[in-house]
Design a protein around this motif. Structure first.
Motif, short mmCIF file in Angstrom:
data_model
loop_
_atom_site.label_atom_id
_atom_site.label_comp_id
_atom_site.label_asym_id
_atom_site.label_seq_id
_atom_site.Cartn_x
_atom_site.Cartn_y
_atom_site.Cartn_z
N UNK A 332 0.92 -1.24 0.06
CA UNK A 332 0.14 -0.01 0.12
C UNK A 332 0.80 1.10 0.00
N UNK A 333 1.83 1.28 0.55
CA UNK A 333 2.81 2.41 0.98
C UNK A 333 3.44 2.73 -0.46
N UNK A 334 3.78 1.81 -1.60
CA UNK A 334 4.31 2.29 -2.58
C UNK A 334 3.14 2.99 -3.72
N UNK A 335 1.76 3.18 -3.15
CA UNK A 335 0.86 4.03 -4.10
C UNK A 335 0.94 5.24 -3.42
N UNK A 336 1.57 5.74 -2.43
CA UNK A 336 1.67 7.21 -1.90
C UNK A 336 2.78 7.72 -2.78
N UNK A 337 2.64 9.20 -2.81
CA UNK A 337 3.55 9.97 -3.39
C UNK A 337 4.36 10.97 -2.31
N UNK A 338 5.68 10.77 -2.28
CA UNK A 338 6.51 11.70 -1.45
C UNK A 338 6.19 12.91 -1.29
N UNK A 339 5.68 13.88 -2.27
CA UNK A 339 5.38 15.12 -2.05
C UNK A 339 4.11 15.23 -1.48
N UNK A 393 11.68 13.41 6.22
CA UNK A 393 10.88 12.76 7.30
C UNK A 393 9.40 12.34 6.55
N UNK A 394 9.41 12.01 5.13
CA UNK A 394 8.10 11.82 4.80
C UNK A 394 7.72 10.23 5.24
N UNK A 395 8.59 9.38 5.46
CA UNK A 395 8.25 8.13 5.67
C UNK A 395 7.59 7.69 7.12
N UNK A 396 7.67 8.88 8.02
CA UNK A 396 6.88 8.80 9.13
C UNK A 396 5.43 8.53 8.92
#
Length: 679
Positions: A332-339, A393-396
Motif C-alpha cells: 500500500x505504501x508504494x501507492x503514496x507520493x512523497x510530495x 521525514x516523509x516516511x513517518x
C-alpha cells in the motif's frame, strides 16, 4: 570457621531489561554491606531469572573482625584544669566515644601532648549482623517501581518469597511483610513451591522444579541448542547478543526450536521481516550458508520439549499475522507520493512548544545549506543534501513506519529509491537518524552526515530555546544522545567547524516558526558532550584545560586532549607546562588595550621571547603545536630569569604583560596550560 550464605528474593515477572542490571546491583550491594559490617568472605555469586534475584556468599566469616580505633582529643592544657583534674572538654570527648576518663592517655605530637583514647569493639556473630540484610534489598533502585497490596513502599514488582540460608540454617528476617525461610518457587507451569536445603544446594534444588537459576548456564544452554539446530538443519543463525540477553531473561527453563513461514513473504524487504522477528517476536533470524534469509526462525520456549509441536504452530501463527501486516503496508505504501506525504507533515507536531515537523525540516534545510558551505562538497552532493532536507521525514506517515517505528529512515530510503530519488538522497534519509545509540553506527556518506548534523542541531537548539533543557539524569527527548551524535560525526569526518562560531551563525538566522534562545546553555551542553567523548582515560586536568581553550573545533579538541596525554609521558612535560603556566598566570594581569612596543624592551631575553612568539605558527596538527610550545620553555625561563615583569615603570610592566598575553592567545588554541597538574 566460615559458612555460605544464600539470599533469594522471589518476585512477580520482572521486565527482561531489568533482570541483568538488578542481579549485578544486588551483588554490588551485598559486597558493600558485608564490607561495611566487617564480615569477611571469599567470593560472591549472583543468580537471576524473570522471577527471582539471588546472591550466594561463600566463605563468610562466622563473626565480624574486632575493631580497634584510636581517637585524638583536645590538647593536654585544655584537657586538664588548674588543679590537674579532667576538664569538661575531656569528659565530653570520652563520653562521646562511649568511654571514661580512665581510658585517657597522653601522646606527644610535635612537642605538644594530646588526649588519646583507644576503643576496642569485639566483633558480633554473623547471625546478629545479617539481621540487617533487608536493608540491602530495600536499598535497591529500579527504573520503574510500583505499590501493591497495603504496602507504602515501592518496589520493582510484588515480592512473594524471601529465602535466607546460612549453610543449611534458615534465618527468619522480614522484608515487606514477607518472613524469610527456605521456601522458593519452581517454574510457573512445570514446577511448584520447593524447599532449598542449603546455600550450596540452591541450583540443584531449583533444577528439580525446572528452574535454571544461573543466567550464564541458561545463556550457554540456549546457544548450545541453537548450534545443534544449525548443525541438524544446515543453516546459519544470527545470535544477536542483545536479543540473547533479553531472551534468557524471559525464561527459567529454555528450550529452543525452529519454526517456519511461507516463502512468499521473502518478497517483503528483509528489514521488515527481521524487525518483525527480532524486535516484535524475539526470534532469532535464520539464513542459509551464503547469508540469504530463509523462511525460518528460532525461538526459545520457557519450558521443556513436551508438546513442542503445538508451541511451534502457535508461534508460526503469531508471526504470520505480523508478516501479513508488513506485506500489506509494503504494497500500500508504494501507492503514496512523497510530495503528498511531505505536505501532510505540516499537520504533524514535532513538539507542542516548538511546532510541526514541516517547520523542523525547514529549519534543518537552512542549517544544512550553512554547513554545506563549510565543508568540501561537490555540486552534486550539495544538490542531494538540499533535496534530502526537503523530504527526509516523509516516511513517518507511511503505514509501514506507523506499524514498525524501528524502520524509520530505513523504509524512507527504500521508498525514495522506488520513487526515483538519487541514491545519495535515499541514503541520507536513512543515515540522518545515525547514530541512534551512544556507540551506534555513524553515517557513511558526507550528505547523510551533514543531514544528521543539521537535524540534530535544530533539535538541540529548538528544545533549549523553549526551556526543555535536560537536568540531572532527566532527558526525555534524548538531547544528550543527539548532541553526542553531533560530536562523534564531526570527529569522524574531521570537519574543522568551530562550534561557537557555528552556533552564533545559527542564532542569527530568522525563522517564522521559532526564535533560538539560551545560546550559552547550548554551548555548555556541547562542551559537556565533548568532555564525555574524551572519556575517563583522559585525566580531568587535561580535559578541563582543553575545554577552557579558545578552540571549539571538536576534532582538534579531542586530538589535543590525547596529544597532551602522550606528552605527559615525556621527561620535559613538567618543566614545559610549568613555564607556560607561569606565562598564563601573569598574563591575566595584562590590559587588553596595550600593544607590544619593541622600543621598550630592555634586554636580549625579552627580545628573544618576542621573536619566538612572533615566529610561533600553530596549525591543525596539535601534536606539532604542543611540541612547538614546549620548545619555548628555555626561552621563557631565560626571560623570567633576567626580566622583572612587574617593573616599577608602568609602561615597561604593561608592555611585558602584553608580550606574555600574546603568547597566551596562541597557546590557548591548544589548552589553558595553567589548569594542567604537574604534581
Amino acid at each position: 570457621m566460615t559458612k555460605n550464605l544464600l539470599v533469594e528474593l522471589g518476585l512477580e515477572e520482572l521486565p527482561a531489561y531489568v533482570v541483568t542490571p538488578s542481579e549485578q546491583q544486588l551483588g554490588e550491594k551485598m559486597v558493600s554491606f558485608l564490607t561495611d559490617n566487617r564480615l569477611s568472605f571469599d567470593s560472591i555469586q549472583t543468580f537471576s531469572t524473570p522471577r527471582r534475584l539471588a546472591v550466594r556468599v561463600t566463605g563468610l566469616a562466622d563473626a565480624q573482625t574486632d575493631l580497634t580505633e584510636d581517637f585524638k582529643g583536645p590538647a593536654k592544657k585544655i584537657a586538664l584544669d588548674a588543679e590537674g583534674n579532667f576538664s569538661k572538654a575531656a569528659q565530653g570527648f570520652v563520653r562521646g566515644k562511649g568511654l571514661t576518663v580512665e581510658d585517657i592517655e597522653f601522646r606527644e605530637i610535635k612537642g605538644e601532648e594530646y588526649v588519646y583514647v583507644t576503643k576496642h569493639e569485639a566483633g558480633k556473630a554473623a547471625e546478629e549482623v545479617l539481621v540487617g540484610l533487608p536493608q540491602v534489598l530495600s536499598s535497591m533502585t529500579f527504573p520503574v517501581s510500583m505499590y501493591w497490596a497495603g504496602n507504602s513502599f515501592e518496589y520493582i514488582r510484588p515480592v512473594h518469597t524471601l529465602t535466607v540460608l546460612l549453610d543449611n540454617q534458615a534465618l527468619e528476617l522480614n522484608f515487606l511483610d514477607i518472613t524469610s525461610g527456605r521456601i522458593s518457587r519452581g517454574h510457573r507451569f512445570l514446577g511448584q513451591e520447593t524447599q532449598i536445603a542449603s546455600a550450596d544446594s540452591y541450583e540443584e534444588d531449583l533444577r528439580k522444579v525446572f528452574v535454571l537459576a544461573d543466567a550464564k548456564e541458561r545463556e550457554n544452554l540456549i546457544v548450545e541448542q541453537i548450534k545443534a539446530i544449525e548443525a541438524e538443519k544446515n543453516v546459519s543463525v544470527e545470535i544477536d547478543s542483545d536479543l540473547l540477553n533479553e531472551v534468557l531473561n524471559l525464561v527459567e527453563y529454555p528450550t529452543a526450536f525452529m519454526g517456519s513461514f511461507d516463502a512468499k513473504y521473502l518478497a517483503v524487504p528483509e528489514e521488515v521481516l527481521v524487525t518483525s522477528m527480532k524486535a516484535h517476536q524475539r526470534y532469532f533470524v535464520v539464513r542459509d550458508q551464503d547469508g540469504k534469509l530463509l523462511p525460518n526462525f528460532i525461538s526459545v520456549r520457557n519450558g521443556n520439549a513436551e508438546h513442542i509441536e503445538n508451541v511451534i504452530k502457535g508461534n508460526e501463527k503469531v508471526l504470520v499475522a505480523r508478516l501479513e501486516d508488513g506485506e500489506f503496508f509494503w504494497r500500500e505504501d508504494q501507492k503514496l507520493k512523497i510530495e503528498d506525504l511531505v505536505a501532510k507533515l505540516s499537520n504533524v507536531t514535532f513538539h507542542e512548544k516548538i511546532g510541526s515537523l514541516a517547520e523542523h525540516m525547514n529549519r534543518t534545510q537552512v542549517i544544512a545549506a550553512s554547513l554545506a558551505a563549510q565543508v568540501d562538497l561537490s555540486a552534486e552532493e550539495v544538490a542531494a543534501l538540499d533535496r534530502a532536507a526537503q523530504i527526509y521525514k516523509f516516511d513517518l506517515l507511511t503505514g509501514m513506519v506507523g506499524e514498525f517505528d524501528e524502520l524509520q529512515g530505513i523504509m524512507g530510503e527504500k521508498y525514495a529509491l522506488l520513487a526515483g530519488e538519487q541514491k545519495a538522497v535515499a541514503a541520507a534519509i536513512r543515515e540522518h537518524y545515525l547514530p541512534n545509540a551512544a556507540e551506534g553506527a555513524l553515517p557513511e556518506t558526507k550528505v547523510g552526515a551533514l543531514l544528521a548534523l543539521s537535524d540534530k542541531l535544530d533539535t538541540l537548539l529548538s528544545f533549549f530555546s523553549v526551556g526543555l533543557i535536560p537536568s540531572g539524569s532527566n532527558d526525555p527527548y534524548a538531547l544528550r544522545r543527539a548532541t553526542q551524535g553531533i560530536v562523534r560525526i564531526l570527529d569522524a569526518f574531521g570537519w574543522a567547524i568551530p562550534m561557537d562560531e557555528l552556533v552564533d551563525s545559527l542564532y542569527a538566522l530568522n525563522f517564522d516558526s521559532l526564535t533560538y534562545d539560551n545560546k550559552a546553555d547550548v554551548l555548555n551542553f556541547i562542551r559537556a558532550r565533548v568532555e564525555k567523548m574524551m572519556g575517563n582515560q583522559i585525566p580531568k586536568d587535561i580535559r578541563d584545560a582543553v575545554l577552557a581553550g579558545s578552540t571549539f573545533v571538536v576534532p582538534e579538541m579531542l586530538a589535543a586532549a590525547q596529544a597532551l596525554v602522550e606528552a605527559s609521558k615525556e621527561d620535559n612535560y613538567k618543566s614545559a607546562v610549568e613555564s607556560l603556566s607561569r606565562v598564563f598566570n601573569l598574563a591575566e594581569k595584562a590590559e587588553a588595550t596595550v600593544v607590544v612596543d619593541a622600543t621598550l624592551f630592555e634586554n636580549e631575553q625579552e627580545k628573544a621571547l618576542a621573536s619566538a612568539i612572533e615566529a610561533l605558527s600553530l596549525t591543525a596538527d596539535v601534536t606539532a603545536n604542543i611540541a612547538a610550545l614546549f620548545a619555548l620553555s628555555s626561552v621563557i625561563n631565560d626571560f623570567f630569569d633576567n626580566t622583572m615583569v612587574m617593573a616599577e615603570d608602568a609602561a615597561v610592566k604593561h608592555n611585558r604583560l602584553a608580550l606574555l598575553a600574546g603568547l597566551v592567545v596562541k597557546a590557548k588554541a591548544v589548552a589553558v596550560f595553567n589548569q594542567l597538574n604537574t604534581k
